[in-house]
Design a protein around this motif. Structure first.
Motif, PDB file in Angstrom:
ATOM      1  N   ILE A 101       0.844  -1.194   0.000  1.00 17.13           N
ATOM      2  CA  ILE A 101       0.000   0.000   0.000  1.00 17.13           C
ATOM      3  C   ILE A 101       0.879   1.243   0.000  1.00 17.13           C
ATOM      4  CG2 ILE A 101      -1.759   1.271   1.253  1.00 17.13           C
ATOM      5  CD1 ILE A 101      -2.621  -1.328   2.533  1.00 17.13           C
ATOM      6  N   ASP A 102       0.611   2.145  -0.928  1.00 19.56           N
ATOM      7  CA  ASP A 102       1.350   3.408  -0.949  1.00 19.56           C
ATOM      8  C   ASP A 102       0.429   4.559  -0.542  1.00 19.56           C
ATOM      9  OD1 ASP A 102      -0.252   3.822  -3.156  1.00 19.56           O
ATOM     10  OD2 ASP A 102       1.376   3.710  -4.616  1.00 19.56           O
ATOM     11  N   LYS A 103       0.977   5.757  -0.517  1.00 15.40           N
ATOM     12  CA  LYS A 103       0.210   6.917  -0.055  1.00 15.40           C
ATOM     13  C   LYS A 103      -0.990   7.204  -0.951  1.00 15.40           C
ATOM     14  CE  LYS A 103       3.954   9.265   2.384  1.00 15.40           C
ATOM     15  NZ  LYS A 103       4.774  10.495   2.481  1.00 15.40           N
ATOM     16  N   ARG A 104      -0.848   6.948  -2.234  1.00 15.82           N
ATOM     17  CA  ARG A 104      -1.969   7.194  -3.145  1.00 15.82           C
ATOM     18  C   ARG A 104      -3.146   6.300  -2.795  1.00 15.82           C
ATOM     19  NH1 ARG A 104      -1.916   6.494  -9.776  1.00 15.82           N
ATOM     20  NH2 ARG A 104      -3.973   7.396 -10.157  1.00 15.82           N
ATOM     21  N   PHE A 105      -2.864   5.023  -2.537  1.00  9.78           N
ATOM     22  CA  PHE A 105      -3.926   4.084  -2.176  1.00  9.78           C
ATOM     23  C   PHE A 105      -4.597   4.513  -0.878  1.00  9.78           C
ATOM     24  CE2 PHE A 105      -5.555   0.377   0.023  1.00  9.78           C
ATOM     25  CZ  PHE A 105      -6.236  -0.311  -0.964  1.00  9.78           C
ATOM     26  N   LEU A 106      -3.793   4.896   0.108  1.00  8.05           N
ATOM     27  CA  LEU A 106      -4.341   5.316   1.400  1.00  8.05           C
ATOM     28  C   LEU A 106      -5.199   6.567   1.261  1.00  8.05           C
ATOM     29  CD1 LEU A 106      -1.155   4.684   3.535  1.00  8.05           C
ATOM     30  CD2 LEU A 106      -3.323   3.453   3.751  1.00  8.05           C
ATOM     31  N   ARG A 107      -4.753   7.497   0.419  1.00 12.42           N
ATOM     32  CA  ARG A 107      -5.539   8.717   0.203  1.00 12.42           C
ATOM     33  C   ARG A 107      -6.864   8.385  -0.474  1.00 12.42           C
ATOM     34  NH1 ARG A 107      -2.475  11.121  -3.351  1.00 12.42           N
ATOM     35  NH2 ARG A 107      -3.839  10.520  -5.062  1.00 12.42           N
ATOM     36  N   ASP A 108      -6.801   7.544  -1.506  1.00 13.96           N
ATOM     37  CA  ASP A 108      -8.028   7.162  -2.220  1.00 13.96           C
ATOM     38  C   ASP A 108      -8.995   6.429  -1.283  1.00 13.96           C
ATOM     39  OD1 ASP A 108      -6.962   8.253  -4.505  1.00 13.96           O
ATOM     40  OD2 ASP A 108      -6.413   6.339  -5.418  1.00 13.96           O
ATOM     41  N   LEU A 109      -8.457   5.551  -0.448  1.00 12.91           N
ATOM     42  CA  LEU A 109      -9.286   4.830   0.505  1.00 12.91           C
ATOM     43  C   LEU A 109      -9.939   5.804   1.485  1.00 12.91           C
ATOM     44  CD1 LEU A 109     -10.246   2.110   1.719  1.00 12.91           C
ATOM     45  CD2 LEU A 109      -8.152   2.115   3.094  1.00 12.91           C
TER      46      LEU A 109
END
Length: 240
Positions: A101-109
């Motif tokens: 999991i990267d920051k983009r995934f965490l932001r989208d989530l």
């Protein structure tokens, strides 16, 4: 600069074509095949994976159905843009966890959580039962007992959010939570409070959600849930 990631141990798929779909899917999600990139030809992939053409074709069909690939005559098999991926597909979510999991995934989530969970908390304030409140308070009590950077804390955090979604009385909200449960658990692990002060802040913030729900204050419950999601973003550095 490399993004902070958390990797979830890989699971073995249940068939040859599912395992190949998983392998290619992870490569796509990890960026080894970028958006618009053309996959190697059938002959090369058959040699790489050591499978028959029908098995490979079935794997590609699986990835097409999940929105990761498209196939066109005289063009070949091409990686689709990320916006086309079915992010609510359990395999696609699992592959994100496998890839890291990267920051983009965490932001989208977090963005989809902000669209759903504050409203779920508001509805829970209107519809919750005594049993619902008991489950929420049990989850908060366990969060207080468990060390912040622990599996137990993340599991208690998840249990609270699931209880709130259930108490909303809206099956769509509960279903969304069930679909993204593994991603939420991983997000909670990554954003767990790292010291005693952060631990107390996190627990108190979750307590405010439950107390607002208990007080039947829908507006305060929604605001408290929004605050919790933004605090999680801050802790794992994906805000902004």
């Amino acid at each position: 600069m490399t993004s902070q990631i958390i990797v979830i141990p890989a699971r073995r798929a249940h068939s040859n074509h599912a395992e190949i779909a998983r392998s290619i899917g992870i490569d796509i999600i990890a960026g080894r095949y970028g958006e618009g990139a053309k996959l190697p030809g059938d002959a090369e992939l058959i040699l790489l994976f050591g499978v028959s053409r029908p098995v490979l074709r079935e794997s590609v069909k699986t990835l097409v159905a999940k929105g990761l690939l498209s196939t066109k005559a005289r063009v070949g098999t091409v990686v689709r843009e990320r916006a086309a991926w079915n992010m609510f597909d359990p395999d696609v979510l699992a592959w994100h966890l496998d890839a890291g999991i990267d920051k983009r995934f965490l932001r989208d989530l977090s963005e989809i959580r902000l669209a759903v969970e504050p409203r779920a908390a508001a509805l829970a304030a209107e519809r919750r039962s005594g049993e619902d409140l008991a489950l929420m308070r049990q989850a908060v009590a366990r969060m207080r007992q468990e060390p912040g950077a622990s599996d137990g804390f993340a599991e208690a955090d998840l249990a609270l959010h699931v209880a709130i979604a259930t108490a909303s009385g809206n099956p769509f909200m509960r279903s969304i939570g069930a679909v993204i449960e593994a991603a939420l658990r991983s997000s909670f692990l990554l954003s767990a409070p790292g010291d005693a002060r952060e631990h107390e802040i996190a627990v108190a913030a979750h307590e405010r959600i439950v107390e607002a729900i208990a007080d039947a204050d829908a507006e305060a419950a929604a605001a408290a849930m929004t605050n919790v999601i933004f605090n999680g973003l801050r802790r794992h550095g994906a805000a902004g």
